[in-house]
Design an enzyme around this catalytic site. Structure first.
Site, short mmCIF file in Angstrom:
data_model
loop_
_atom_site.label_atom_id
_atom_site.label_comp_id
_atom_site.label_asym_id
_atom_site.label_seq_id
_atom_site.Cartn_x
_atom_site.Cartn_y
_atom_site.Cartn_z
N ASP A 324 69.92 20.78 61.82
CA ASP A 324 70.45 20.46 60.95
C ASP A 324 72.03 20.63 60.59
O ASP A 324 72.99 19.88 59.95
CB ASP A 324 70.34 21.65 58.94
N TYR A 410 67.11 20.43 51.04
CA TYR A 410 67.78 21.37 51.18
C TYR A 410 68.53 21.48 50.85
O TYR A 410 69.41 20.58 50.97
CB TYR A 410 67.19 22.06 52.54
N ASP A 479 85.88 41.72 67.67
CA ASP A 479 87.16 42.05 68.16
C ASP A 479 87.06 43.42 67.47
O ASP A 479 88.23 43.74 67.12
CB ASP A 479 88.45 41.54 68.45
#
Length: 512
Positions: A324, A410, A479
């Protein structure tokens, strides 16, 4: 990464796949404090930079009126240079483009600061993401097929009464498919708000959109079109449930975050955001302040892909193995957000500038919302009976950055959530409609119902919700406390004790 060692106050990155968001913005509406914008090396390309990229590629002879831009986005600077940059300092700008010319695909890098094309490379054996004109044009191609229009006529339908979906076909090694840009085109009956409840099952075509011709028409016979209720308005959809009294969230003193261009500051958090056509929201340079020091947490995080394979092996359905984000685009399909429904009334709505297929800029309005919420749970509390029933507690308040993308049936929501106790939570969710397959059975008492529902659930007369998965992948460059960290896996190990207590456990850490 072992945050409890690197940071005195634990910062934990949690990816919880059960919610939904994305955002970037060029304009804010509502009461968010607006400070002077701080240009940042990771800012998205502006409309002027879109135009300059196209101009430089055209001047170099690489693009013409037939060229289409499947992608046109920031070419990020090297991570080391971004980390070394300080607000107000100079930085270069570059663009990355994926260009479709006929059946050929190219990647381009353009140095916008120097005004030069750095590279122009043909990439063989690939297909770029779908284009808007291909979505629209597939109906015109089908209309030119007598075989397809005759199959519709046998059902009492014409092309004016249907919408045919441009579905990607995947790669199954089928002879004759190699090197072609193909779409499979099942159709739906128009005239209802929810066309996904009206599949015209048993008929589809395979279309070569580069050649603009129909390669194959498959007609498996007429299957009844469902007559299940399909309207979406509240007047038509009633469960007999009484309406609730309105529930609002008010912030009479205004919000607690500040927007500086694409930088957002809230409580101890600071982050940069941008909206990309493919990935949607890209969150970068996320730090958490302790005293006067901004401690790095996440260099960059973004959705990488959504893989949606359906489990029905029939001819119309086996190929529904969608990517998608890569095939359709999460940011490209971002939809306007409705205050009071998609976001709280106190949310700040933001627009985003995105490139279209021609390299021009479109402004996607109200596709981002940012808001705070009191989640109703305590962030911390303690009731001490030993010293006179003393209570102490803290409210749990979160910052949410949200977007929604409607990709076919959707509607995906993606939330990046920042909490006061140092967590980043990614919530993904989906609403809208299941992928519905038309069948002959109207109830499970019908003779053929078991076969019709072999790969799904009969949810309404003549409609089966087909079994499928949604796999959400994220790319996270973490990080915590800086770049010199690692991922530590903590495991419990049973140990034997001496004395009355015979056993217990200890924690053993190992770098992955």
């Amino acid at each position: 990464m072992k945050p409890s060692i690197l940071l005195p106050r634990t910062l934990i990155l949690i990816v919880a796949l059960a919610g939904a968001l994305v955002w970037t913005g060029c304009e804010a509406r509502a009461n968010a404090p607006q400070a002077a914008a701080i240009p940042h090396p990771l800012d998205p390309l502006s409309a002027a930079e879109h135009a300059k990229t196209v101009e430089l590629l055209r001047a170099a002879g690489h693009v013409d009126e037939e060229a289409r831009f499947a992608a046109l986005e920031l070419r990020e600077p090297a991570k080391a240079s971004v980390l070394a940059w300080r607000p107000g300092g100079p930085f270069g700008r570059a663009a990355f483009a994926i260009v479709k010319r006929g059946a050929r695909t190219y990647e381009a890098v353009v140095d916008l600061t120097a005004g030069a094309v750095v590279s122009w490379t043909e990439i063989e054996g690939v297909q770029p993401s779908l284009l808007v004109e291909e979505f629209i044009g597939v109906g015109e191609i089908l209309a030119g097929s007598p075989e397809f229009t005759s199959a519709l006529a046998a059902r009492g339908l014409s092309m004016d009464e249907v919408l045919c979906a441009p579905l990607s076909v995947g790669n199954f090694g089928i002879p004759g498919h190699e090197g072609r840009r193909l779409l499979k085109t099942p159709c739906f009956l128009l005239g209802e708000v929810s066309l996904f409840n009206r599949p015209i099952e048993g008929l589809w075509a395979v279309v070569d959109v580069n050649a603009r011709r129909v390669l194959e028409v498959v007609d498996e016979g007429i299957i009844p079109i469902s007559d299940a209720p399909a309207r979406l308005d509240e007047a038509a959809v009633s469960s007999g449930r009484a309406s609730l009294a309105p529930v609002f969230m008010h912030q009479p003193e205004g919000v607690n975050f500040t927007i500086r261009g694409h930088l957002v500051e809230w409580d101890n958090w600071r982050l940069h955001q941008r909206l990309d056509k493919r990935a949607g929201l890209v969150v970068s340079a996320v730090s958490y302040r302790e005293g006067n020091e901004a401690r790095p947490v996440l260099y960059q995080g973004a959705l990488s892909e959504i893989f949606v394979p359906y489990m029905d092996p029939s001819g119309a359905w086996y190929s529904r193995t969608f990517m998608d984000a890569g095939e359709y685009g999460f940011g490209a399909n971002a939809t306007p957000l409705a205050p009071g429904y998609d976001c709280p009334e106190s949310a700040v709505l933001l627009d985003a500038e995105l490139p279209d297929d021609f390299g021009s800029t479109i402004v996607a309005e109200d596709v981002i919302c940012i808001f705070e919420r009191n989640v109703g749970d305590p962030a911390w509390r303690h009731f001490d009976n030993l010293i006179g029933q003393s209570f102490e507690g803290r409210r749990a308040v979160e910052l949410v950055v949200r977007t929604a993308a409607a990709i076919g049936n959707y509607d995906y929501f993606l939330d990046w959530v920042f909490t006061q106790d140092g967590r980043i939570v990614v919530r993904i969710g989906a609403t809208g409609f299941d992928g519905l397959k038309g069948v002959a059975s109207r109830s499970m008492a019908d003779p053929g119902a078991a076969a019709d529902a072999a790969y799904g659930t009969l949810v309404a007369p003549n409609l089966v919700a087909t079994n499928h998965d949604h796999f959400f992948s994220f790319r996270l460059d973490v990080d915590v406390g800086g770049t010199a960290n690692s991922l530590s896996v903590d495991r419990l190990r049973r140990v034997a004790f001496e004395g009355p207590r015979k056993s217990g456990w200890v924690v053993r850490s190992q770098v992955a």
